[in-house]
Write a protein that holds these residues in place. Sequence first.
Motif, PDB file in Angstrom:
ATOM      1  N   ASN A 239       3.892  -5.547  10.497  1.00  0.00           N
ATOM      2  CA  ASN A 239       2.639  -5.424  11.254  1.00  0.00           C
ATOM      3  C   ASN A 239       2.149  -6.767  11.772  1.00  0.00           C
ATOM      4  OD1 ASN A 239       1.831  -2.627  11.500  1.00  0.00           O
ATOM      5  ND2 ASN A 239       1.660  -2.616   9.270  1.00  0.00           N
ATOM      6  N   LEU A 240       3.092  -7.704  11.925  1.00  0.00           N
ATOM      7  CA  LEU A 240       2.792  -8.998  12.511  1.00  0.00           C
ATOM      8  C   LEU A 240       3.608  -9.161  13.785  1.00  0.00           C
ATOM      9  CD1 LEU A 240       2.750 -11.186   9.270  1.00  0.00           C
ATOM     10  CD2 LEU A 240       0.792 -10.196  10.484  1.00  0.00           C
ATOM     11  N   GLY A 241       3.664 -10.368  14.320  1.00  0.00           N
ATOM     12  CA  GLY A 241       4.351 -10.639  15.576  1.00  0.00           C
ATOM     13  C   GLY A 241       3.421 -11.400  16.498  1.00  0.00           C
ATOM     14  N   GLN A 242       3.887 -11.661  17.700  1.00  0.00           N
ATOM     15  CA  GLN A 242       3.092 -12.445  18.639  1.00  0.00           C
ATOM     16  C   GLN A 242       1.741 -11.779  18.915  1.00  0.00           C
ATOM     17  OE1 GLN A 242       5.246 -13.662  22.118  1.00  0.00           O
ATOM     18  NE2 GLN A 242       3.455 -14.487  23.147  1.00  0.00           N
ATOM     19  N   GLY A 243       0.670 -12.551  18.713  1.00  0.00           N
ATOM     20  CA  GLY A 243      -0.678 -12.031  18.962  1.00  0.00           C
ATOM     21  C   GLY A 243      -1.247 -11.191  17.845  1.00  0.00           C
ATOM     22  N   MET A 244      -0.507 -11.010  16.758  1.00  0.00           N
ATOM     23  CA  MET A 244      -0.957 -10.174  15.655  1.00  0.00           C
ATOM     24  C   MET A 244      -1.151 -11.014  14.389  1.00  0.00           C
ATOM     25  SD  MET A 244      -1.315  -7.088  16.636  1.00  0.00           S
ATOM     26  CE  MET A 244      -1.075  -6.389  18.268  1.00  0.00           C
ATOM     27  N   PRO A 245      -2.097 -10.673  13.536  1.00  0.00           N
ATOM     28  CA  PRO A 245      -3.077  -9.606  13.724  1.00  0.00           C
ATOM     29  C   PRO A 245      -4.167 -10.019  14.712  1.00  0.00           C
ATOM     30  CG  PRO A 245      -3.548 -10.763  11.699  1.00  0.00           C
ATOM     31  CD  PRO A 245      -2.276 -11.348  12.234  1.00  0.00           C
ATOM     32  N   ILE A 246      -4.833  -9.039  15.271  1.00  0.00           N
ATOM     33  CA  ILE A 246      -5.930  -9.288  16.196  1.00  0.00           C
ATOM     34  C   ILE A 246      -7.171  -9.670  15.379  1.00  0.00           C
ATOM     35  CG2 ILE A 246      -7.460  -8.230  17.899  1.00  0.00           C
ATOM     36  CD1 ILE A 246      -5.053  -6.342  18.556  1.00  0.00           C
ATOM     37  N   ILE A 247      -7.749 -10.831  15.695  1.00  0.00           N
ATOM     38  CA  ILE A 247      -8.923 -11.307  14.963  1.00  0.00           C
ATOM     39  C   ILE A 247     -10.000 -11.741  15.956  1.00  0.00           C
ATOM     40  CG2 ILE A 247      -9.807 -12.883  13.216  1.00  0.00           C
ATOM     41  CD1 ILE A 247      -6.925 -13.338  12.281  1.00  0.00           C
ATOM     42  N   HIS A 248     -11.185 -11.176  15.822  1.00  0.00           N
ATOM     43  CA  HIS A 248     -12.341 -11.580  16.612  1.00  0.00           C
ATOM     44  C   HIS A 248     -13.235 -12.451  15.729  1.00  0.00           C
ATOM     45  CE1 HIS A 248     -11.427  -8.664  19.824  1.00  0.00           C
ATOM     46  NE2 HIS A 248     -11.089  -7.850  18.846  1.00  0.00           N
TER      47      HIS A 248
ATOM     48  N   ILE B 231       0.815  -1.228   0.000  1.00  0.00           N
ATOM     49  CA  ILE B 231       0.000   0.000   0.000  1.00  0.00           C
ATOM     50  C   ILE B 231       0.847   1.277   0.000  1.00  0.00           C
ATOM     51  CG2 ILE B 231      -1.768   1.291   1.304  1.00  0.00           C
ATOM     52  CD1 ILE B 231      -3.040  -1.411   1.988  1.00  0.00           C
ATOM     53  N   PRO B 232       1.862   1.515   0.798  1.00  0.00           N
ATOM     54  CA  PRO B 232       2.296   0.723   1.951  1.00  0.00           C
ATOM     55  C   PRO B 232       1.651   1.228   3.235  1.00  0.00           C
ATOM     56  CG  PRO B 232       3.917   2.419   1.484  1.00  0.00           C
ATOM     57  CD  PRO B 232       2.800   2.609   0.481  1.00  0.00           C
ATOM     58  N   LEU B 233       1.763   0.403   4.290  1.00  0.00           N
ATOM     59  CA  LEU B 233       1.323   0.787   5.629  1.00  0.00           C
ATOM     60  C   LEU B 233       2.550   0.944   6.519  1.00  0.00           C
ATOM     61  CD1 LEU B 233      -1.558  -1.821   6.152  1.00  0.00           C
ATOM     62  CD2 LEU B 233      -1.745   0.499   5.211  1.00  0.00           C
ATOM     63  N   ARG B 234       2.456   1.846   7.476  1.00  0.00           N
ATOM     64  CA  ARG B 234       3.567   1.990   8.419  1.00  0.00           C
ATOM     65  C   ARG B 234       3.618   0.755   9.315  1.00  0.00           C
ATOM     66  NH1 ARG B 234       3.671   6.904  12.649  1.00  0.00           N
ATOM     67  NH2 ARG B 234       2.422   5.442  13.888  1.00  0.00           N
ATOM     68  N   PRO B 235       4.789   0.126   9.463  1.00  0.00           N
ATOM     69  CA  PRO B 235       4.887  -1.032  10.361  1.00  0.00           C
ATOM     70  C   PRO B 235       4.828  -0.565  11.810  1.00  0.00           C
ATOM     71  CG  PRO B 235       7.034  -0.512   9.431  1.00  0.00           C
ATOM     72  CD  PRO B 235       6.057   0.403   8.771  1.00  0.00           C
ATOM     73  N   ASN B 236       3.711  -0.841  12.466  1.00  0.00           N
ATOM     74  CA  ASN B 236       3.471  -0.296  13.806  1.00  0.00           C
ATOM     75  C   ASN B 236       3.662  -1.282  14.949  1.00  0.00           C
ATOM     76  OD1 ASN B 236       2.749   2.425  13.204  1.00  0.00           O
ATOM     77  ND2 ASN B 236       0.745   1.761  12.508  1.00  0.00           N
ATOM     78  N   THR B 237       3.595  -2.578  14.683  1.00  0.00           N
ATOM     79  CA  THR B 237       3.601  -3.534  15.785  1.00  0.00           C
ATOM     80  C   THR B 237       5.017  -3.825  16.260  1.00  0.00           C
ATOM     81  OG1 THR B 237       3.604  -5.432  14.256  1.00  0.00           O
ATOM     82  CG2 THR B 237       1.477  -4.625  15.007  1.00  0.00           C
ATOM     83  N   VAL B 238       5.194  -3.747  17.577  1.00  0.00           N
ATOM     84  CA  VAL B 238       6.491  -4.012  18.200  1.00  0.00           C
ATOM     85  C   VAL B 238       6.302  -4.930  19.402  1.00  0.00           C
ATOM     86  CG1 VAL B 238       7.435  -1.774  17.493  1.00  0.00           C
ATOM     87  CG2 VAL B 238       6.365  -2.001  19.751  1.00  0.00           C
ATOM     88  N   ASP B 239       7.382  -5.597  19.793  1.00  0.00           N
ATOM     89  CA  ASP B 239       7.374  -6.372  21.025  1.00  0.00           C
ATOM     90  C   ASP B 239       7.212  -5.396  22.193  1.00  0.00           C
ATOM     91  OD1 ASP B 239       8.876  -7.493  23.511  1.00  0.00           O
ATOM     92  OD2 ASP B 239       8.562  -9.269  22.254  1.00  0.00           O
ATOM     93  N   PRO B 240       6.286  -5.654  23.128  1.00  0.00           N
ATOM     94  CA  PRO B 240       6.034  -4.683  24.190  1.00  0.00           C
ATOM     95  C   PRO B 240       7.205  -4.499  25.154  1.00  0.00           C
ATOM     96  CG  PRO B 240       4.890  -6.727  24.666  1.00  0.00           C
ATOM     97  CD  PRO B 240       5.429  -6.854  23.266  1.00  0.00           C
TER      98      PRO B 240
ATOM     99  N   GLU C 106      11.160  -4.424  19.672  1.00  0.00           N
ATOM    100  CA  GLU C 106      11.620  -4.885  18.369  1.00  0.00           C
ATOM    101  C   GLU C 106      10.473  -4.867  17.368  1.00  0.00           C
ATOM    102  OE1 GLU C 106      13.555  -8.867  16.225  1.00  0.00           O
ATOM    103  OE2 GLU C 106      13.105  -8.865  18.367  1.00  0.00           O
ATOM    104  N   ASN C 107      10.746  -4.371  16.174  1.00  0.00           N
ATOM    105  CA  ASN C 107       9.745  -4.251  15.116  1.00  0.00           C
ATOM    106  C   ASN C 107      10.131  -5.170  13.966  1.00  0.00           C
ATOM    107  OD1 ASN C 107       8.069  -3.386  12.940  1.00  0.00           O
ATOM    108  ND2 ASN C 107       7.939  -1.338  13.804  1.00  0.00           N
ATOM    109  N   GLN C 108       9.237  -6.107  13.615  1.00  0.00           N
ATOM    110  CA  GLN C 108       9.501  -7.034  12.521  1.00  0.00           C
ATOM    111  C   GLN C 108       9.309  -6.397  11.151  1.00  0.00           C
ATOM    112  OE1 GLN C 108       7.299 -10.683  12.866  1.00  0.00           O
ATOM    113  NE2 GLN C 108       7.955 -11.089  14.970  1.00  0.00           N
ATOM    114  N   GLY C 109       8.675  -5.231  11.121  1.00  0.00           N
ATOM    115  CA  GLY C 109       8.493  -4.515   9.865  1.00  0.00           C
ATOM    116  C   GLY C 109       7.341  -5.006   9.007  1.00  0.00           C
TER     117      GLY C 109
END
Length: 289
Positions: free
Chosen positions: A116-125, A98-107, A111-114
């Motif tokens: 928008n993924l990582g542990q617990g991501m993406p959030i899905i209900h 698109i691009p999207l800004r990589p926002n998800t980091v280890d709390p 650390e940012n994987q670049g």
Amino acid sequence: MIKLPEPVDDIVVNLLRLANTKLPIDIGWALEAAAGWETNEIAYTQLGAIMDNVKKAEHIGRPMCQDTGIPVFYVRGRFDSGIAKLIEKGVERATREIPLRPNTVDPITRENQGSNLGQGMPIIHYIPTDDDFTEITVLPKGAGSENMTRLGMLNPADGIEGVRKFIMDAVLDAGGRPCPPSIVGVGIGGTSDVCVEMAKEALLIPLDSENPDPVLRKMEEDLFVALNSSGLGPMGLGGSTTVLGVRIKKACCHTASLPVAVNIGCWATRRASARITDTGVKYAQGVEF
């Protein structure tokens, strides 16, 4: 899951592009209405800048805000567990394409994987139903508004006035940080976790739809008037447009409990849905497909 007419990751990329580059029409109408009644010159200028930004974003196909948020997904209808991996693939692709800004980091390590993924991501209900479709909705949630989330475990004796005061205080204490004019999502009842979840889900309710509960509808209307009479205004700089709408959901709670949660959406409260059937995919940003 039903037979899919096109890959889920393609649908997720399209959803994230739609949500980030085109403001839902009901929110656009609310902004235009606000500009019509706004008499504060600074507020009017801010609203004009927002609407100009929205038009440019849609025209050039670029995100309307640099904070493209964390994508929160809601999957409804018929599906199987494999859909999670396909949504994950779509998020990774959308971040690059698109691009999207990589926002998800280890709390902890930050650390940012670049991707928008990582542990617990993406959030899905997940909301399984017997409908003959699979529906995927995305709510990209930026940090400026998300950080203003508030949960109150009120005393039942506080009653409706206590609930109203908690909501008012949460929005006004947030000030200009969630980039008002905002949309206020409210959850009342349930347990603490359910209450916060309802508050965020309330942001998915279009501004041009009417709450079927007359008590909640009256509360939404009263809060809308009170918050816009506060003088906070767009970006917290003063004016008559602090919120574009208030949306409330409720659930029964324990007799000794009264949970209330507020989740604020900034002026760019982005959302998009795709309804997938055997015959094709339809996209929408409101209630109707």
